[in-house]
Write a protein that holds these residues in place. Structure first.
Motif, PDB file in Angstrom:
ATOM      1  N   UNK A 239      28.603  40.659  39.975  1.00 32.54           N
ATOM      2  CA  UNK A 239      29.219  40.689  41.141  1.00 32.54           C
ATOM      3  C   UNK A 239      30.660  39.859  41.187  1.00 32.54           C
ATOM      4  N   UNK A 240      30.111  38.456  40.896  1.00 30.36           N
ATOM      5  CA  UNK A 240      31.274  37.452  40.840  1.00 30.36           C
ATOM      6  C   UNK A 240      32.325  37.634  40.068  1.00 30.36           C
ATOM      7  N   UNK A 241      32.115  38.305  38.717  1.00 29.92           N
ATOM      8  CA  UNK A 241      33.059  38.730  37.775  1.00 29.92           C
ATOM      9  C   UNK A 241      34.007  39.699  38.430  1.00 29.92           C
ATOM     10  N   UNK A 242      33.307  40.628  39.310  1.00 27.74           N
ATOM     11  CA  UNK A 242      34.112  41.825  39.804  1.00 27.74           C
ATOM     12  C   UNK A 242      34.918  41.274  40.839  1.00 27.74           C
ATOM     13  N   UNK A 243      34.352  40.292  41.732  1.00 27.51           N
ATOM     14  CA  UNK A 243      35.102  39.759  42.767  1.00 27.51           C
ATOM     15  C   UNK A 243      36.358  38.953  42.257  1.00 27.51           C
ATOM     16  N   UNK A 245      37.972  39.437  39.324  1.00 28.12           N
ATOM     17  CA  UNK A 245      38.616  40.257  38.305  1.00 28.12           C
ATOM     18  C   UNK A 245      38.357  39.709  36.727  1.00 28.12           C
ATOM     19  N   UNK A 246      37.210  39.421  36.738  1.00 24.73           N
ATOM     20  CA  UNK A 246      36.802  38.787  35.301  1.00 24.73           C
ATOM     21  C   UNK A 246      36.593  40.105  34.321  1.00 24.73           C
ATOM     22  N   UNK A 247      36.380  39.899  33.130  1.00 22.62           N
ATOM     23  CA  UNK A 247      36.067  40.800  32.141  1.00 22.62           C
ATOM     24  C   UNK A 247      34.484  40.779  32.477  1.00 22.62           C
ATOM     25  N   UNK A 248      33.698  42.147  32.497  1.00 20.86           N
ATOM     26  CA  UNK A 248      32.205  42.036  32.427  1.00 20.86           C
ATOM     27  C   UNK A 248      31.580  41.259  31.433  1.00 20.86           C
TER      28      UNK A 248
END
Length: 248
Positions: A239-243, A245-248
């Motif tokens: 969820x943090x990576x999505x917030x 915009x980091x690569x999964x």
């Protein structure tokens, strides 16, 4: 602010370490985790208040020897007594000498004086920096943080350390409550310029019971400083990576 006392602006910060220990002891016992280190890394804590006491306590529980420091080490006796033989109390100088890695959690306005007083003894040690700049408390250095970003400013004042920003985004109560929760673990954003220091910090985040998310270099730490999109996010790594915009 008197010399040599900037990070001791109130003794309540160290008395608060007892509150951190109380929060830790409220956690339900958990079985030993498979990733606990075979030989703990010695860690020196600079600023043994709520965040320092909580995160340091979690490291002790995972097998790391920890020296909690204060200008009044006697005020930490309840904290270290409750944590057992891996926990010690001492001065800032002793914590720096003791630690293979260091953790700093003090009022941000103290960093210039700490860097001046102890910078030559940091000896390129890995230092996890959890300090937050608050304009009403920290004065002009908070303006520097707004202009340059907190990671860059921290490294400027703690130039002898291999700095990694970590554990600055949530309150000690959340860290105490969510440590070692069932997967998905609580995400802890980190950032640093030294790849090896980032690896050490990532493992220490895991040992404390969380999931590290590498956001980038120290210049990128502004993304999870106070007011940034990654600040205050009590979410999983995905969820943090999505917030952010980091690569999964």
């Amino acid at each position: 602010m008197p010399p040599h006392q900037p990070f001791d602006a109130t003794r309540r910060a160290f008395v608060a370490a007892a509150s951190a220990w109380t929060a830790l002891t409220a956690l339900k016992p958990r079985p030993a985790r498979a990733q606990a280190p075979a030989r703990g890394m010695s860690i020196g804590i600079i600023g043994s208040g709520r965040i320092g006491g909580t995160i340091g306590g979690l490291w002790v529980k995972s097998g790391h020897p920890v020296l909690f420091s204060s200008r009044h080490p006697e005020e930490l006796k309840d904290l270290v007594a409750g944590l057992g033989p891996l926990a010690k109390a001492g001065t800032v100088e002793q914590a720096i000498a003791f630690g293979e890695a260091l953790f700093i959690a003090v009022p941000y306005g103290a960093l210039p004086q700490i860097g001046k007083d102890y910078g030559s003894t940091l000896n390129r040690k890995v230092m996890l920096d959890a300090c937050n700049a608050v304009a009403s408390r920290d004065g002009s250095v908070a303006d520097e943080v707004e202009q340059e970003g907190i990671g860059v400013v921290s490294q400027k004042y703690l130039s002898g350390a291999r700095l990694v920003r970590a554990f600055n985004t949530m309150s000690y109560t959340i860290f105490a409550r969510e440590a070692n929760r069932p997967d998905p673990k609580l995400a802890v954003p980190i950032a640093g310029d030294d790849p090896d220091a980032v690896k050490v910090a990532s493992q220490l985040v895991r040992d404390a019971g969380f999931d590290p998310v590498v956001v980038g270099k120290l210049a990128d730490a502004k993304r999870f400083q106070r007011g940034g999109p990654g600040y205050g996010q009590s979410v999983s790594a995905a969820e943090l990576k999505q917030k952010l915009s980091l690569a999964p």
